[in-house]
Design a protein around this motif. Sequence first.
Motif, PDB file in Angstrom:
ATOM      1  N   VAL A  73       0.840  -1.210   0.000  1.00  0.00           N
ATOM      2  CA  VAL A  73       0.000   0.000   0.000  1.00  0.00           C
ATOM      3  C   VAL A  73       0.872   1.256   0.000  1.00  0.00           C
ATOM      4  CG1 VAL A  73      -0.365   0.226   2.522  1.00  0.00           C
ATOM      5  CG2 VAL A  73      -2.087   1.065   0.936  1.00  0.00           C
ATOM      6  N   GLY A  74       1.988   1.213   0.744  1.00  0.00           N
ATOM      7  CA  GLY A  74       2.902   2.357   0.751  1.00  0.00           C
ATOM      8  C   GLY A  74       3.836   2.342  -0.443  1.00  0.00           C
ATOM      9  N   ASP A  75       4.329   1.162  -0.777  1.00  0.00           N
ATOM     10  CA  ASP A  75       5.364   1.062  -1.801  1.00  0.00           C
ATOM     11  C   ASP A  75       4.809   1.263  -3.211  1.00  0.00           C
ATOM     12  OD1 ASP A  75       7.919   0.598  -2.787  1.00  0.00           O
ATOM     13  OD2 ASP A  75       7.575  -1.556  -3.009  1.00  0.00           O
ATOM     14  N   LEU A  76       3.718   0.571  -3.522  1.00  0.00           N
ATOM     15  CA  LEU A  76       3.202   0.572  -4.896  1.00  0.00           C
ATOM     16  C   LEU A  76       1.924   1.403  -5.040  1.00  0.00           C
ATOM     17  CD1 LEU A  76       3.719  -3.230  -5.743  1.00  0.00           C
ATOM     18  CD2 LEU A  76       5.323  -1.323  -6.023  1.00  0.00           C
ATOM     19  N   MET A  77       0.970   1.174  -4.121  1.00  0.00           N
ATOM     20  CA  MET A  77      -0.326   1.831  -4.313  1.00  0.00           C
ATOM     21  C   MET A  77      -0.236   3.346  -4.180  1.00  0.00           C
ATOM     22  SD  MET A  77      -4.083   0.821  -2.865  1.00  0.00           S
ATOM     23  CE  MET A  77      -4.118  -0.832  -3.525  1.00  0.00           C
ATOM     24  N   THR A  78       0.756   3.853  -3.436  1.00  0.00           N
ATOM     25  CA  THR A  78       0.880   5.317  -3.341  1.00  0.00           C
ATOM     26  C   THR A  78       1.112   5.933  -4.723  1.00  0.00           C
ATOM     27  OG1 THR A  78       3.195   5.030  -2.716  1.00  0.00           O
ATOM     28  CG2 THR A  78       1.624   5.477  -0.937  1.00  0.00           C
ATOM     29  N   HIS A  79       1.863   5.232  -5.586  1.00  0.00           N
ATOM     30  CA  HIS A  79       2.025   5.738  -6.964  1.00  0.00           C
ATOM     31  C   HIS A  79       0.664   5.811  -7.660  1.00  0.00           C
ATOM     32  CE1 HIS A  79       6.293   6.189  -7.733  1.00  0.00           C
ATOM     33  NE2 HIS A  79       6.590   4.972  -7.326  1.00  0.00           N
ATOM     34  N   SER A  80      -0.120   4.731  -7.543  1.00  0.00           N
ATOM     35  CA  SER A  80      -1.444   4.701  -8.206  1.00  0.00           C
ATOM     36  C   SER A  80      -2.357   5.772  -7.634  1.00  0.00           C
ATOM     37  CB  SER A  80      -2.105   3.334  -8.015  1.00  0.00           C
ATOM     38  OG  SER A  80      -1.317   2.316  -8.568  1.00  0.00           O
ATOM     39  N   LEU A  81      -2.301   5.956  -6.304  1.00  0.00           N
ATOM     40  CA  LEU A  81      -3.166   6.951  -5.670  1.00  0.00           C
ATOM     41  C   LEU A  81      -2.794   8.355  -6.122  1.00  0.00           C
ATOM     42  CD1 LEU A  81      -3.249   5.413  -2.069  1.00  0.00           C
ATOM     43  CD2 LEU A  81      -5.223   5.628  -3.612  1.00  0.00           C
ATOM     44  N   ASP A  82      -1.493   8.636  -6.198  1.00  0.00           N
ATOM     45  CA  ASP A  82      -1.101   9.971  -6.640  1.00  0.00           C
ATOM     46  C   ASP A  82      -1.612  10.229  -8.058  1.00  0.00           C
ATOM     47  OD1 ASP A  82       0.416  12.525  -6.479  1.00  0.00           O
ATOM     48  OD2 ASP A  82       1.447  11.608  -8.192  1.00  0.00           O
ATOM     49  N   LEU A  83      -1.450   9.239  -8.938  1.00  0.00           N
ATOM     50  CA  LEU A  83      -1.926   9.432 -10.315  1.00  0.00           C
ATOM     51  C   LEU A  83      -3.440   9.603 -10.344  1.00  0.00           C
ATOM     52  CD1 LEU A  83       0.170   6.974 -12.548  1.00  0.00           C
ATOM     53  CD2 LEU A  83       0.478   9.436 -12.170  1.00  0.00           C
ATOM     54  N   ALA A  84      -4.149   8.812  -9.540  1.00  0.00           N
ATOM     55  CA  ALA A  84      -5.618   8.884  -9.541  1.00  0.00           C
ATOM     56  C   ALA A  84      -6.096  10.252  -9.056  1.00  0.00           C
ATOM     57  CB  ALA A  84      -6.195   7.783  -8.657  1.00  0.00           C
ATOM     58  N   LEU A  85      -5.471  10.756  -7.978  1.00  0.00           N
ATOM     59  CA  LEU A  85      -5.884  12.056  -7.433  1.00  0.00           C
ATOM     60  C   LEU A  85      -5.596  13.165  -8.436  1.00  0.00           C
ATOM     61  CD1 LEU A  85      -4.591  11.542  -3.776  1.00  0.00           C
ATOM     62  CD2 LEU A  85      -6.973  11.523  -4.534  1.00  0.00           C
ATOM     63  N   TRP A  86      -4.503  13.000  -9.164  1.00  0.00           N
ATOM     64  CA  TRP A  86      -4.110  14.002 -10.170  1.00  0.00           C
ATOM     65  C   TRP A  86      -5.035  13.937 -11.390  1.00  0.00           C
ATOM     66  CZ3 TRP A  86      -0.198  13.403 -14.506  1.00  0.00           C
ATOM     67  CH2 TRP A  86       0.246  14.633 -14.990  1.00  0.00           C
ATOM     68  N   LEU A  87      -5.318  12.723 -11.849  1.00  0.00           N
ATOM     69  CA  LEU A  87      -6.066  12.559 -13.098  1.00  0.00           C
ATOM     70  C   LEU A  87      -7.574  12.635 -12.897  1.00  0.00           C
ATOM     71  CD1 LEU A  87      -4.027   9.578 -14.639  1.00  0.00           C
ATOM     72  CD2 LEU A  87      -3.944  11.972 -15.377  1.00  0.00           C
TER      73      LEU A  87
ATOM     74  N   GLY B 260     -13.974   3.747  -8.271  1.00  0.00           N
ATOM     75  CA  GLY B 260     -12.571   3.382  -8.466  1.00  0.00           C
ATOM     76  C   GLY B 260     -12.273   1.997  -7.944  1.00  0.00           C
ATOM     77  N   SER B 261     -11.248   1.372  -8.523  1.00  0.00           N
ATOM     78  CA  SER B 261     -10.702   0.164  -7.913  1.00  0.00           C
ATOM     79  C   SER B 261      -9.186   0.227  -8.023  1.00  0.00           C
ATOM     80  CB  SER B 261     -11.258  -1.101  -8.561  1.00  0.00           C
ATOM     81  OG  SER B 261     -10.748  -1.252  -9.853  1.00  0.00           O
ATOM     82  N   PHE B 262      -8.531  -0.223  -6.973  1.00  0.00           N
ATOM     83  CA  PHE B 262      -7.069  -0.190  -6.901  1.00  0.00           C
ATOM     84  C   PHE B 262      -6.601  -1.567  -6.440  1.00  0.00           C
ATOM     85  CE2 PHE B 262      -8.498   4.099  -6.308  1.00  0.00           C
ATOM     86  CZ  PHE B 262      -7.557   4.894  -6.936  1.00  0.00           C
ATOM     87  N   GLU B 263      -5.550  -2.067  -7.090  1.00  0.00           N
ATOM     88  CA  GLU B 263      -4.981  -3.353  -6.696  1.00  0.00           C
ATOM     89  C   GLU B 263      -3.463  -3.214  -6.705  1.00  0.00           C
ATOM     90  OE1 GLU B 263      -5.733  -6.465  -9.529  1.00  0.00           O
ATOM     91  OE2 GLU B 263      -5.084  -8.045  -8.151  1.00  0.00           O
ATOM     92  N   ALA B 264      -2.824  -3.611  -5.612  1.00  0.00           N
ATOM     93  CA  ALA B 264      -1.363  -3.628  -5.575  1.00  0.00           C
ATOM     94  C   ALA B 264      -0.923  -4.939  -4.952  1.00  0.00           C
ATOM     95  CB  ALA B 264      -0.831  -2.450  -4.763  1.00  0.00           C
TER      96      ALA B 264
END
Length: 361
Positions: A185-199, A235-239
């Motif tokens: 969640v910290g290592d990988l999903m934070t990248h996805s979350l940042d992109l999602a919040l931005w996009l 939304g759905s997120f998977e890491a």
Amino acid sequence: MKQKLRVALIGQGFMGRAHSNAWRQAGHFFDLPYEIETQVLCGRNAEGLAKMASTWGWHETSTDWPAVVSRPDVDLVDIAVPNVLHAEMAIAAAAAGKIVLCEKPLAVSSEESARMEAAVRGRPNMVWFNYRRVPAVSLAKRMIDEGRLGRVFHYRAQYLQEWGNDPTRPPNWKTSRAGAGSGVVGDLMTHSLDLALWLNGPLREVMAMQHTFAAGRDIDDATLVMARFANGSLGSFEATRYATGCRNRNAFEIHGERGALGFDLEDLTRLRWFDATEPRDLQAEKKILVGAATHPYAGNFWKLGHVSGYEHTFIAALGDFLGALSRGERFEPGFAEGHRVQLAVRAIQESANLGGWVSIE
Ligand SMILES: NC(=O)c1ccc[n+]([C@@H]2O[C@H](COP(=O)([O-])OP(=O)(O)OC[C@H]3O[C@@H](n4cnc5c(N)ncnc54)[C@H](O)[C@@H]3O)[C@@H](O)[C@H]2O)c1
């Protein structure tokens, strides 16, 4: 004459190399008003530091980070060490009056990231969410801002790696709470979350599940999230580190009323685009090769089809940051955006621990 910018980099590992390269290259691809002095490289292994400094052109080395962050001949501190060390180093660097750049995840808790954000307020700062600077991802942002998707229905993100399933791989700081604060969640999903919040804008609430496959580990090997965005989309997120066959699949798909976009880091020069406004009998998904003259970063890197790669995302992040710095502009993503991601992580962890939906501040 160009103004000198004296840099200290802390970290001599994977990101130490990626950042060293960016510090060497940013001025080659971006027109910067700075003369970058790669002043001091800091780590824990003196022998390795000497070799790395000579490879990447660092003037000096040190194994004493508190001394490094307060050196008067350093203007900027760049932090590329295990997550649990980010807060202490960033806050000390800010207190010493430095410009502060920090790797992701910004912190291991939202309490920490709040303190970090407060510490750098009023001084230039950046978080290395480098994937915003993949030209194809920047193009996706532009197309969304142009209204090409219209109302968004679905945002689907995956960050899939496979190395958790390799029994020959020894544990490292990333596989313990003491080193990393959390797992994927910290290592990988934070990248996805940042992109999602931005996009796609702010998240309203999340429902999450976390799982540890490896016996004796105290971190999440996999995290799955359902989410609602403020714009009404789902939304759905998977890491995970257990997605056999996926080396580094940082991917998203966005479905809107007028079209759909798709990206996958394993094919990073392409942006997938389905234009639902075309006549139905001519509709098909396109794979846009990003790099045409009008595309983001086309003027910085190579000609169309002469593709750029992973290292260019760090060079572009730094080029954009230094450009903003020279103009006195606020840069994104900074610590404020890093903190926003930590608030989402906190809600995800809370939901996984307690069950049920959790709202995001
Ligand atoms: N943006 C990205 O795409 C990306 C990719 C990988 C890692 N990261 C992040 O970068 C950071 C570093 O990860 P990495 O993969 O480079 O790890 P790494 O294990 O390869 O390197 C970590 C470095 O930190 C140094 N270090 C540890 N304790 C130290 C101390 N007390 N003083 C000085 N140096 C110390 C180690 O010597 C090592 O060189 C992490 O926060 C990670 O999440 C970001």
